[in-house]
Design an enzyme around this catalytic site. Sequence first.
Site, PDB file in Angstrom:
ATOM      1  N   ASP A 174      -0.896  -4.713   1.249  1.00 37.29           N
ATOM      2  CA  ASP A 174      -1.093  -3.544   0.400  1.00 37.29           C
ATOM      3  C   ASP A 174      -1.182  -3.914  -1.071  1.00 37.29           C
ATOM      4  O   ASP A 174      -0.587  -4.904  -1.506  1.00 37.29           O
ATOM      5  CB  ASP A 174       0.066  -2.558   0.566  1.00 37.29           C
ATOM      6  N   ARG A 175      -1.858  -3.079  -1.825  1.00 34.15           N
ATOM      7  CA  ARG A 175      -2.015  -3.307  -3.259  1.00 34.15           C
ATOM      8  C   ARG A 175      -0.665  -3.396  -3.960  1.00 34.15           C
ATOM      9  O   ARG A 175      -0.484  -4.179  -4.880  1.00 34.15           O
ATOM     10  CB  ARG A 175      -2.856  -2.178  -3.857  1.00 34.15           C
TER      11      ARG A 175
END
Length: 184
Positions: free
Chosen positions: A46-47
């Site tokens: 995930d970012r």
Amino acid sequence: MSRLILFNKPHGVLCQFTDRGTQGSKRPTLSDFIAIPDVYPAGRLDRDSEGLLLLTDDGRLQARIAEPRFKMPKTYLVQVEGDVAEDSLDQLRKGVRLKDGMTRPAEVERIEDPDLWPRDPPVRYRKSVPDCWLKLTIREGRNRQVRRMTAAVDHPTLRLVRWSIGDWSVDGLSLGEWREISVP
């Protein structure tokens, strides 16, 4: 000979080479760090997560790393809100119920605060709310699984660092740094 890139992904970086978002500002992507043609991420991170991301030019290797049916262990260092009691750890060890079903049992233990690079932006510190660190290993890869698992036992994730996938580790890689290794 397959190429395998071990990358220490910073917080805020997208796990793709171009930003396909509709936002006006350009978000950082893999191309801001890695200029190697024909390698692709083996799985996602995930970012808002950081740590080990593997990239390869070999489709079979990519599948072996990313597909849950191969049950490759993924170990995370997780800073969670609250003081985690043994019963919460036991729930994670048995598996927890998420909206998409029960998780497989995790290996989990409390650890001392790890010596990690500073995060940008830093995790918000709250004097009145304790936090602690866990070392958590899973063998599946649902979307935002670790975050959902810790939330399910009432300890939301504050910081998530993927430390290793199988025998490959981010140990020795500075933030934003990558290293190439050969895989037979």
